[in-house]
Design a protein around this motif. Structure first.
Motif, PDB file in Angstrom:
ATOM      1  N   SER A 103       7.400  23.673   0.519  1.00  0.00           N
ATOM      2  CA  SER A 103       7.144  22.806  -1.082  1.00  0.00           C
ATOM      3  C   SER A 103       6.396  22.628  -0.414  1.00  0.00           C
ATOM      4  CB  SER A 103       7.791  21.771  -1.179  1.00  0.00           C
ATOM      5  OG  SER A 103       7.367  21.206  -2.205  1.00  0.00           O
ATOM      6  N   MET A 104       4.684  23.042  -1.817  1.00  0.00           N
ATOM      7  CA  MET A 104       3.449  22.222  -1.470  1.00  0.00           C
ATOM      8  C   MET A 104       3.460  21.465  -2.597  1.00  0.00           C
ATOM      9  SD  MET A 104       1.537  23.606   0.328  1.00  0.00           S
ATOM     10  CE  MET A 104       2.785  23.004   1.093  1.00  0.00           C
ATOM     11  N   HIS A 105       4.163  20.691  -3.452  1.00  0.00           N
ATOM     12  CA  HIS A 105       4.400  19.840  -4.339  1.00  0.00           C
ATOM     13  C   HIS A 105       4.577  18.427  -2.777  1.00  0.00           C
ATOM     14  CE1 HIS A 105       4.864  21.887  -8.033  1.00  0.00           C
ATOM     15  NE2 HIS A 105       5.244  20.445  -8.237  1.00  0.00           N
ATOM     16  N   ILE A 106       5.348  18.925  -2.017  1.00  0.00           N
ATOM     17  CA  ILE A 106       5.575  17.586  -0.684  1.00  0.00           C
ATOM     18  C   ILE A 106       4.412  17.819   0.137  1.00  0.00           C
ATOM     19  CG2 ILE A 106       7.037  17.004   1.203  1.00  0.00           C
ATOM     20  CD1 ILE A 106       8.292  16.580  -1.121  1.00  0.00           C
ATOM     21  N   GLY A 107       3.761  19.018   0.097  1.00  0.00           N
ATOM     22  CA  GLY A 107       2.162  18.708   1.338  1.00  0.00           C
ATOM     23  C   GLY A 107       1.607  18.546   0.437  1.00  0.00           C
ATOM     24  N   TRP A 108       1.195  18.475  -0.890  1.00  0.00           N
ATOM     25  CA  TRP A 108       0.235  18.015  -1.546  1.00  0.00           C
ATOM     26  C   TRP A 108       0.024  16.200  -1.609  1.00  0.00           C
ATOM     27  CZ3 TRP A 108      -2.182  22.021  -5.447  1.00  0.00           C
ATOM     28  CH2 TRP A 108      -2.085  23.022  -5.118  1.00  0.00           C
ATOM     29  N   SER A 109       1.325  16.135  -1.899  1.00  0.00           N
ATOM     30  CA  SER A 109       1.447  14.708  -2.514  1.00  0.00           C
ATOM     31  C   SER A 109       1.912  13.930  -1.146  1.00  0.00           C
ATOM     32  CB  SER A 109       3.005  14.219  -3.108  1.00  0.00           C
ATOM     33  OG  SER A 109       4.156  14.807  -2.342  1.00  0.00           O
ATOM     34  N   THR A 110       1.858  14.010  -0.206  1.00  0.00           N
ATOM     35  CA  THR A 110       2.175  13.527   0.770  1.00  0.00           C
ATOM     36  C   THR A 110       0.280  13.533   1.955  1.00  0.00           C
ATOM     37  OG1 THR A 110       4.535  14.430   1.750  1.00  0.00           O
ATOM     38  CG2 THR A 110       3.285  13.715   3.954  1.00  0.00           C
ATOM     39  N   TRP A 111      -0.188  14.176   1.347  1.00  0.00           N
ATOM     40  CA  TRP A 111      -1.974  13.934   2.103  1.00  0.00           C
ATOM     41  C   TRP A 111      -2.222  13.800   0.903  1.00  0.00           C
ATOM     42  CZ3 TRP A 111      -6.055  15.114  -1.279  1.00  0.00           C
ATOM     43  CH2 TRP A 111      -7.551  15.581  -0.677  1.00  0.00           C
ATOM     44  N   CYS A 112      -2.646  13.467  -0.058  1.00  0.00           N
ATOM     45  CA  CYS A 112      -2.408  12.503  -1.493  1.00  0.00           C
ATOM     46  C   CYS A 112      -2.266  10.370  -0.713  1.00  0.00           C
ATOM     47  CB  CYS A 112      -2.316  12.665  -2.769  1.00  0.00           C
ATOM     48  SG  CYS A 112      -3.005  14.239  -2.921  1.00  0.00           S
ATOM     49  N   GLY A 113      -0.551  11.017  -0.387  1.00  0.00           N
ATOM     50  CA  GLY A 113      -0.451   9.189   0.007  1.00  0.00           C
ATOM     51  C   GLY A 113      -0.976   8.563   1.356  1.00  0.00           C
ATOM     52  N   LEU A 114      -0.748   9.986   2.366  1.00  0.00           N
ATOM     53  CA  LEU A 114      -1.667   9.310   3.435  1.00  0.00           C
ATOM     54  C   LEU A 114      -3.439   9.346   3.256  1.00  0.00           C
ATOM     55  CD1 LEU A 114       0.360  11.664   6.302  1.00  0.00           C
ATOM     56  CD2 LEU A 114       0.849   9.707   5.711  1.00  0.00           C
ATOM     57  N   THR A 115      -3.753   9.747   2.256  1.00  0.00           N
ATOM     58  CA  THR A 115      -5.797   9.704   2.186  1.00  0.00           C
ATOM     59  C   THR A 115      -5.355   7.932   1.962  1.00  0.00           C
ATOM     60  OG1 THR A 115      -6.008  12.718   2.161  1.00  0.00           O
ATOM     61  CG2 THR A 115      -7.281  10.820   1.297  1.00  0.00           C
ATOM     62  N   ILE A 116      -4.783   8.036   0.290  1.00  0.00           N
ATOM     63  CA  ILE A 116      -4.102   6.352   0.309  1.00  0.00           C
ATOM     64  C   ILE A 116      -4.548   5.586   0.383  1.00  0.00           C
ATOM     65  CG2 ILE A 116      -3.362   5.419  -2.104  1.00  0.00           C
ATOM     66  CD1 ILE A 116      -3.275   7.832  -3.496  1.00  0.00           C
ATOM     67  N   PHE A 117      -3.520   6.235   1.397  1.00  0.00           N
ATOM     68  CA  PHE A 117      -2.584   4.917   2.463  1.00  0.00           C
ATOM     69  C   PHE A 117      -4.042   4.445   3.480  1.00  0.00           C
ATOM     70  CE2 PHE A 117      -0.301   3.821   6.250  1.00  0.00           C
ATOM     71  CZ  PHE A 117       0.141   2.478   5.757  1.00  0.00           C
ATOM     72  N   PHE A 118      -4.586   5.758   4.163  1.00  0.00           N
ATOM     73  CA  PHE A 118      -5.184   4.726   5.369  1.00  0.00           C
ATOM     74  C   PHE A 118      -6.783   4.465   4.971  1.00  0.00           C
ATOM     75  CE2 PHE A 118      -2.507   7.350   8.053  1.00  0.00           C
ATOM     76  CZ  PHE A 118      -2.233   6.738   8.822  1.00  0.00           C
ATOM     77  N   ARG A 152      -4.146  -3.760  -0.592  1.00  0.00           N
ATOM     78  CA  ARG A 152      -2.677  -3.056  -0.315  1.00  0.00           C
ATOM     79  C   ARG A 152      -1.631  -2.818  -1.475  1.00  0.00           C
ATOM     80  NH1 ARG A 152      -1.084  -8.431   2.897  1.00  0.00           N
ATOM     81  NH2 ARG A 152      -3.027  -8.011   5.080  1.00  0.00           N
ATOM     82  N   TRP A 153      -1.729  -3.263  -2.721  1.00  0.00           N
ATOM     83  CA  TRP A 153      -1.001  -2.724  -3.293  1.00  0.00           C
ATOM     84  C   TRP A 153      -0.601  -0.721  -3.827  1.00  0.00           C
ATOM     85  CZ3 TRP A 153      -2.415  -0.361  -8.330  1.00  0.00           C
ATOM     86  CH2 TRP A 153      -3.805  -0.895  -8.847  1.00  0.00           C
ATOM     87  N   VAL A 154      -2.414  -0.841  -3.651  1.00  0.00           N
ATOM     88  CA  VAL A 154      -2.871   0.179  -3.374  1.00  0.00           C
ATOM     89  C   VAL A 154      -2.368   1.267  -2.532  1.00  0.00           C
ATOM     90  CG1 VAL A 154      -4.394   2.709  -4.245  1.00  0.00           C
ATOM     91  CG2 VAL A 154      -4.988   0.285  -5.029  1.00  0.00           C
ATOM     92  N   ARG A 155      -2.447   0.284  -1.344  1.00  0.00           N
ATOM     93  CA  ARG A 155      -1.555   1.586  -0.204  1.00  0.00           C
ATOM     94  C   ARG A 155      -0.076   1.624  -0.609  1.00  0.00           C
ATOM     95  NH1 ARG A 155      -4.110  -1.773   5.259  1.00  0.00           N
ATOM     96  NH2 ARG A 155      -3.173   0.179   6.201  1.00  0.00           N
ATOM     97  N   ALA A 156       0.296   0.982  -1.081  1.00  0.00           N
ATOM     98  CA  ALA A 156       1.636   1.361  -0.636  1.00  0.00           C
ATOM     99  C   ALA A 156       1.950   2.353  -2.436  1.00  0.00           C
ATOM    100  CB  ALA A 156       2.603  -0.302  -1.327  1.00  0.00           C
TER     101      ALA A 156
END
Length: 264
Positions: A166-181, A186-190
């Motif tokens: 699932s690239m929906h998960i691959g791409w969304s997790t990449w986005c999420g980790l990029t934003i988090f790091f 803090r609320w944006v990272r969350a």
């Protein structure tokens, strides 16, 4: 000892051309893979029975439960169809503008992840739950919304059996980790961490993926991070915010303005 490859200042037209070319090739290869219906169904049987034997086959219950709430499932259909592209592009633009020193390595993670996904599409055609014949609801067809190129009129131009990974998960997790790091607030990272979690709920509720497809997407992302680490000898988010080669040419005021409010 191999010389380290250092990210340079990204160039707008090159990046736009690279992204456009890459997505065209991705779509071309993904949809050119023969739709092997029999093999895809056999793989679906294997995945579903494996999940049942492990006691984790929850997708059908989630699909039926969420489908009973019309406004929610309709919203999820549109979420599935749009945010996958909108959020990914938005994060790339944000990286380019605010973290140019980290852009090239982070973008490489995404591209390698997508490349490995194509290998999965080719060697493991998989019928998604809504086509597998186990009583799943095709929420796009039932509610007459547009929410997947693999449902309705779009089915004729899209490979319906490219569900694993699932690239929906691959791409969304990449986005999420990029934003988090890289995000400061803090609320944006969350929100960054919540995005792939919400996407997992959506792909299961709409019967477009098994949760094992999500595991495949995460595996491809892991390969993307490791490959980029080998190329750059550093993790993607560990580079300075601004490339060293750019810093030497920037006026002091401009350098301060670009770096204000961000961490290295």
């Amino acid at each position: 000892m191999a010389q380290r490859l250092r990210p340079a200042r990204p160039r707008l037209w090159f990046e736009l051309g690279l992204i456009g070319l890459s997505y065209w090739l991705y779509s071309l290869v993904r949809n050119a893979v023969p739709e092997q219906a029999l093999i895809a169904q056999q793989h679906a049987d294997w995945v579903w029975h494996l999940e049942q034997s492990l006691g984790v086959a929850v997708e059908r219950s989630v699909n039926h439960g969420v489908n009973s709430v019309t406004w929610l499932i309709v919203g999820m259909n549109y979420y599935y169809a749009t945010l996958h592209f909108i959020i990914t592009i938005a994060v790339l633009v944000w990286l380019y503008r605010s973290h140019p020193g980290r852009y090239a390595a982070s973008r490489t993670v995404l591209f390698v992840t997508t490349g490995f996904a194509l290998v999965g599409f080719y060697f493991f055609p998989l019928a998604p739950p809504r086509l597998a014949g186990y009583g799943f609801v095709d929420t796009v067809a039932i509610h007459h919304t547009w929410g997947s190129l693999a449902s309705g009129a779009g089915a004729s131009v899209s490979n319906q059996f490219a569900a694993m990974p699932s690239m929906h998960i691959g791409w969304s997790t990449w986005c999420g980790l990029t934003i988090f790091f890289l995000a400061e607030r803090r609320w944006v990272r969350a929100l960054g961490l919540l995005y792939p979690a919400a996407t997992l709920v959506v792909i299961v509720s709409t019967a477009n993926h098994y949760w094992m497809d999500a595991v495949g997407g995460l595996a491809c992302l892991g390969v993307g991070f490791l490959a980029t680490r080998l190329v750059y000898h550093r993790w993607a988010y560990q580079f300075p915010q601004i490339p060293a080669s750019w810093q030497t040419h920037l006026p002091e005021q401009r350098l301060t303005a670009v770096g204000a409010g961000h961490r290295d």
